[in-house]
Design a protein around this motif. Structure first.
Motif, PDB file in Angstrom:
ATOM      1  N   ALA A 121       0.843  -1.228   0.043  1.00 35.27           N
ATOM      2  CA  ALA A 121       0.075   0.083  -0.022  1.00 35.27           C
ATOM      3  C   ALA A 121       0.969   1.290  -0.051  1.00 35.27           C
ATOM      4  O   ALA A 121       2.192   1.230   0.369  1.00 35.27           O
ATOM      5  N   SER A 122       0.187   2.263  -0.574  1.00 33.36           N
ATOM      6  CA  SER A 122       0.810   3.548  -0.466  1.00 33.36           C
ATOM      7  C   SER A 122      -0.068   4.468   0.408  1.00 33.36           C
ATOM      8  O   SER A 122      -1.162   4.858  -0.056  1.00 33.36           O
ATOM      9  N   MET A 123       0.444   5.255   1.468  1.00 36.43           N
ATOM     10  CA  MET A 123      -0.148   5.901   2.293  1.00 36.43           C
ATOM     11  C   MET A 123       0.213   7.112   2.670  1.00 36.43           C
ATOM     12  O   MET A 123       1.460   7.427   2.582  1.00 36.43           O
ATOM     13  N   PRO A 124      -0.585   8.148   2.687  1.00 36.42           N
ATOM     14  CA  PRO A 124      -0.025   9.863   2.800  1.00 36.42           C
ATOM     15  C   PRO A 124       0.269  10.091   4.180  1.00 36.42           C
ATOM     16  O   PRO A 124       0.052   9.439   5.217  1.00 36.42           O
ATOM     17  N   ARG A 125       1.279  11.081   4.226  1.00 29.43           N
ATOM     18  CA  ARG A 125       1.774  11.632   5.399  1.00 29.43           C
ATOM     19  C   ARG A 125       1.300  13.004   5.421  1.00 29.43           C
ATOM     20  O   ARG A 125       1.162  13.601   4.581  1.00 29.43           O
ATOM     21  N   ILE A 126       1.073  13.453   6.517  1.00 32.97           N
ATOM     22  CA  ILE A 126       0.217  14.835   6.691  1.00 32.97           C
ATOM     23  C   ILE A 126       1.001  15.616   7.895  1.00 32.97           C
ATOM     24  O   ILE A 126       1.422  15.033   8.816  1.00 32.97           O
ATOM     25  N   LEU A 127       0.921  16.815   7.455  1.00 34.20           N
ATOM     26  CA  LEU A 127       1.275  17.905   8.695  1.00 34.20           C
ATOM     27  C   LEU A 127       0.005  18.024   9.522  1.00 34.20           C
ATOM     28  O   LEU A 127      -1.065  18.226   8.905  1.00 34.20           O
ATOM     29  N   PHE A 128       0.056  18.196  10.750  1.00 33.23           N
ATOM     30  CA  PHE A 128      -0.981  18.427  11.476  1.00 33.23           C
ATOM     31  C   PHE A 128      -0.579  19.031  13.176  1.00 33.23           C
ATOM     32  O   PHE A 128       0.522  18.942  13.401  1.00 33.23           O
ATOM     33  N   GLN A 150      -3.237  29.558  18.914  1.00 36.08           N
ATOM     34  CA  GLN A 150      -2.341  30.246  19.643  1.00 36.08           C
ATOM     35  C   GLN A 150      -1.239  30.816  18.721  1.00 36.08           C
ATOM     36  O   GLN A 150      -0.735  31.975  18.816  1.00 36.08           O
ATOM     37  N   HIS A 151      -0.889  29.918  17.781  1.00 35.41           N
ATOM     38  CA  HIS A 151       0.392  30.391  17.039  1.00 35.41           C
ATOM     39  C   HIS A 151       0.127  30.560  15.591  1.00 35.41           C
ATOM     40  O   HIS A 151       1.180  30.987  15.021  1.00 35.41           O
ATOM     41  N   GLY A 152      -1.140  30.445  15.284  1.00 37.88           N
ATOM     42  CA  GLY A 152      -1.343  30.720  13.488  1.00 37.88           C
ATOM     43  C   GLY A 152      -1.119  29.529  12.813  1.00 37.88           C
ATOM     44  O   GLY A 152      -0.392  28.508  13.213  1.00 37.88           O
ATOM     45  N   THR A 153      -1.774  29.407  11.599  1.00 42.22           N
ATOM     46  CA  THR A 153      -1.704  28.244  10.710  1.00 42.22           C
ATOM     47  C   THR A 153      -0.532  28.510   9.840  1.00 42.22           C
ATOM     48  O   THR A 153      -0.888  29.428   8.899  1.00 42.22           O
ATOM     49  N   PRO A 154       0.173  27.853   9.624  1.00 41.77           N
ATOM     50  CA  PRO A 154       1.293  27.980   8.581  1.00 41.77           C
ATOM     51  C   PRO A 154       0.682  28.062   7.276  1.00 41.77           C
ATOM     52  O   PRO A 154      -0.021  27.103   6.947  1.00 41.77           O
ATOM     53  N   GLN A 155       1.099  28.927   6.156  1.00 42.19           N
ATOM     54  CA  GLN A 155       0.607  28.773   4.828  1.00 42.19           C
ATOM     55  C   GLN A 155       1.798  28.396   4.080  1.00 42.19           C
ATOM     56  O   GLN A 155       1.414  27.632   2.755  1.00 42.19           O
ATOM     57  N   THR A 156       2.956  28.520   4.229  1.00 40.21           N
ATOM     58  CA  THR A 156       4.064  28.217   3.460  1.00 40.21           C
ATOM     59  C   THR A 156       5.103  27.545   3.946  1.00 40.21           C
ATOM     60  O   THR A 156       5.133  27.392   5.298  1.00 40.21           O
ATOM     61  N   ALA A 157       5.931  27.026   3.229  1.00 43.72           N
ATOM     62  CA  ALA A 157       7.019  26.105   3.888  1.00 43.72           C
ATOM     63  C   ALA A 157       7.924  26.985   4.822  1.00 43.72           C
ATOM     64  O   ALA A 157       8.580  26.519   5.637  1.00 43.72           O
ATOM     65  N   GLU A 158       8.226  28.194   4.416  1.00 46.88           N
ATOM     66  CA  GLU A 158       8.902  29.105   5.105  1.00 46.88           C
ATOM     67  C   GLU A 158       8.371  29.267   6.403  1.00 46.88           C
ATOM     68  O   GLU A 158       9.068  29.499   7.440  1.00 46.88           O
ATOM     69  N   ASP A 159       6.927  29.437   6.393  1.00 49.76           N
ATOM     70  CA  ASP A 159       6.095  29.583   7.945  1.00 49.76           C
ATOM     71  C   ASP A 159       6.602  28.486   8.881  1.00 49.76           C
ATOM     72  O   ASP A 159       6.634  28.611   9.910  1.00 49.76           O
ATOM     73  N   LEU A 160       6.548  27.310   8.105  1.00 53.74           N
ATOM     74  CA  LEU A 160       7.047  25.862   9.094  1.00 53.74           C
ATOM     75  C   LEU A 160       8.150  26.163   9.976  1.00 53.74           C
ATOM     76  O   LEU A 160       8.116  25.679  11.213  1.00 53.74           O
ATOM     77  N   LEU A 206      -7.000  17.033  16.213  1.00 52.51           N
ATOM     78  CA  LEU A 206      -5.952  17.447  15.204  1.00 52.51           C
ATOM     79  C   LEU A 206      -6.505  17.980  14.092  1.00 52.51           C
ATOM     80  O   LEU A 206      -7.628  17.615  13.514  1.00 52.51           O
ATOM     81  N   VAL A 207      -5.694  18.982  13.349  1.00 52.27           N
ATOM     82  CA  VAL A 207      -6.309  19.671  12.142  1.00 52.27           C
ATOM     83  C   VAL A 207      -5.221  19.356  11.057  1.00 52.27           C
ATOM     84  O   VAL A 207      -4.017  19.612  11.342  1.00 52.27           O
ATOM     85  N   PRO A 208      -5.395  18.726   9.948  1.00 53.19           N
ATOM     86  CA  PRO A 208      -4.548  18.729   9.018  1.00 53.19           C
ATOM     87  C   PRO A 208      -4.071  19.940   8.732  1.00 53.19           C
ATOM     88  O   PRO A 208      -4.854  21.185   8.446  1.00 53.19           O
ATOM     89  N   ILE A 209      -2.763  20.311   8.114  1.00 57.54           N
ATOM     90  CA  ILE A 209      -2.257  21.509   7.682  1.00 57.54           C
ATOM     91  C   ILE A 209      -1.886  21.359   6.125  1.00 57.54           C
ATOM     92  O   ILE A 209      -1.073  20.554   5.738  1.00 57.54           O
ATOM     93  N   SER A 210      -2.477  22.311   5.388  1.00 60.38           N
ATOM     94  CA  SER A 210      -2.246  22.407   3.936  1.00 60.38           C
ATOM     95  C   SER A 210      -1.139  23.506   3.636  1.00 60.38           C
ATOM     96  O   SER A 210      -1.634  24.528   3.875  1.00 60.38           O
ATOM     97  N   ILE A 211      -0.014  23.104   3.021  1.00 58.15           N
ATOM     98  CA  ILE A 211       0.954  23.977   2.546  1.00 58.15           C
ATOM     99  C   ILE A 211       0.866  24.482   1.149  1.00 58.15           C
ATOM    100  O   ILE A 211       0.669  23.582   0.212  1.00 58.15           O
ATOM    101  N   LYS A 212       0.896  25.718   0.971  1.00 61.07           N
ATOM    102  CA  LYS A 212       0.446  26.361  -0.277  1.00 61.07           C
ATOM    103  C   LYS A 212       1.681  25.817  -1.502  1.00 61.07           C
ATOM    104  O   LYS A 212       2.716  25.839  -0.990  1.00 61.07           O
ATOM    105  N   PRO A 213       1.562  25.604  -2.555  1.00 64.32           N
ATOM    106  CA  PRO A 213       2.619  25.284  -3.491  1.00 64.32           C
ATOM    107  C   PRO A 213       3.484  26.498  -3.758  1.00 64.32           C
ATOM    108  O   PRO A 213       3.052  27.538  -3.590  1.00 64.32           O
ATOM    109  N   ALA A 214       4.763  26.137  -3.872  1.00 59.25           N
ATOM    110  CA  ALA A 214       5.902  27.228  -3.986  1.00 59.25           C
ATOM    111  C   ALA A 214       6.049  27.667  -5.329  1.00 59.25           C
ATOM    112  O   ALA A 214       6.061  26.815  -6.495  1.00 59.25           O
TER     113      ALA A 214
END
Length: 309
Positions: free
Chosen positions: A159-166, A174-184, A255-263
Motif C-alpha cells: 500500500a501507499s499511504m499519505p503523510r500529513i502535517l497536523f 495560539q500560534h497561527g496556521t502556517p501557509q508556506t514552507a517558510e512559515d513552518l 488534530l487539524v491537517p495543515i495544507s501548505i501552498k505550492p511554492a
C-alpha cells in the motif's frame, strides 16, 4: 538414521547463529536444543560444532554435513507447506515482523479476519522499529516501508499511504496556521528519530526540485511516532506522520491537517512523500503457501492508493 528433529535443530542453530535461536524457532528450551545436537553428534560419531560460551563454529565434518542436509530440510519444509494447500488448510506458525506504527494501527486490526479464515495457523506478531534479522529471528514475513528495505530480499508492495502535517486546534489558535514552507520553520516542530539507526527523519523540504535542509525549530525529537502524535494533541507543536495514525484524532477534532501552498520558482516548498509499505520475505525462489496467503490477503485488504482521512 539420525532423528529428523535433531537435524532440524542443528540446521536452525547454524542459520540463526546460536542454539538459543534454534530453540526459539522450534519452540523448545535451549537445553533441549543442545541435547538434540549432542545426540546427533553421538549418532554420527563426530563433532559437528565447536562451542564456546560466546560463539560456535562448524568443524570440517559439520560444514560437509550442513551442506548436504540443509537443502534436504528446506525441501521437506516446502513440501509440507505445499501439502497444506492441497488439503485446503494452512497450518503451522506464521511469524510476522512489522514497523511499530503500521503494526498497531493497520496490521493488527486486519489479522483477526485472516486468522478466522485459517484457524490452524499460529500467528505471531513482532511489533518493533528496531532492526530485525529475518533469518536469525525466524521471521516468515516482514512489513517495512521503502526507506528500510534491504537488498537481496524479495518484496511485494502492499500500500501507499499519505503523510500529513497536523497540529491541535489550540496550538493553531495560539500560534497561527502556517501557509508556506517558510512559515513552518518558525513553528514548534516535532520530529521523529528512527530507532533502528538513529537517523533523524527531516521533513521533505525542496527548492526548485532539489532537496533542502533549512534550520527548523525543533521543539521535540522522539523515537515513537505515537508519542509525537499525543504531544501534538496536547498542543505541543506541529508534526508529520502517516494519515493512518492520526485519522481518528482528525475525525474527532483533536488534530487539524495543515495544507501548505505550492511554492513558486526559487521558493522553499514542502514536498508530498507518501509511505510505501512492502511485504518482504527472505527466499526469492520459494515463498511458502502460508506467506503467499497472507500477502494476497493484505494486498486485497489494504488500500492500493493513497488513503484519504
Amino acid at each position: 538414521m539420525p532423528n529428523l528433529r535433531a537435524i532440524e535443530t542443528f540446521v536452525k542453530a547454524l542459520e540463526g547463529g546460536s542454539i538459543a535461536s534454534a530453540a526459539r524457532q522450534l519452540g523448545i528450551s535451549p537445553a533441549a536444543a543442545s541435547q538434540n545436537i549432542a545426540r546427533l553428534e553421538r549418532e554420527l560419531g563426530t563433532r559437528l560444532i565447536t562451542r564456546t560460551t560466546r560463539s560456535m563454529a562448524l568443524t570440517e565434518a559439520g560444514e560437509r554435513y550442513l551442506a548436504r542436509v540443509a537443502p534436504v530440510l528446506g525441501e521437506l519444509e516446502k513440501a509440507q507447506s505445499d501439502l497444506s494447500l492441497i488439503h485446503g488448510e494452512l497450518q503451522g506458525r506464521l511469524r510476522i515482523a512489522c514497523m511499530a506504527a503500521f503494526g498497531r494501527h493497520v496490521l493488527a486490526p486486519l489479522l483477526p479476519a485472516f486468522a478466522a479464515q485459517h484457524p490452524r495457523l499460529e500467528l505471531e506478531l513482532l511489533i518493533t522499529d528496531r532492526y530485525v534479522d529475518v533469518l536469525k529471528e525466524d521471521i516468515d514475513i516482514s512489513v517495512r516501508y521503502r526507506d528500510v528495505l534491504e537488498p537481496g530480499m524479495s518484496v511485494r508492495q502492499l500500500a501507499s499511504m499519505p503523510r500529513i502535517l497536523f497540529a491541535s486546534p489550540q496550538y493553531l489558535e495560539q500560534h497561527g496556521t502556517p501557509q508556506t514552507a517558510e512559515d513552518l520553520l518558525s513553528h514548534a516542530c516535532l520530529l521523529y528519530r528512527r530507532e533502528r539507526d538513529g537517523r533523524l527523519m527531516r521533513w521533505p523540504f525542496q527548492r526548485d526540485g532539489q532537496r533542502a535542509d533549512p534550520p527548523q525549530r525543533m521543539a521535540l525529537i522522539g523515537t515513537d511516532i505515537d508519542a509525537l502524535v499525543e504531544y501534538a494533541v496536547a498542543g505541543g507543536g506541529i508534526t508529520w506522520a502517516g494519515g493512518f495514525i492520526v485519522h481518528e484524532h482528525v475525525r474527532d477534532g483533536r488534530l487539524v491537517p495543515i495544507s501548505i501552498k505550492p511554492a513558486r520558482k526559487g521558493q522553499l516548498e514542502f514536498a508530498e512523500e507518501p509511505l510505501d509499505f512492502f511485504a518482504c520475505f527472505r527466499d526469492r525462489q520459494y515463498v511458502p503457501a502460508k506467506v503467499r496467503a497472507l500477502v494476497d490477503y493484505l494486498v486485497e485488504a489494504l488500500p492500493q492508493q493513497q488513503t484519504e482521512l
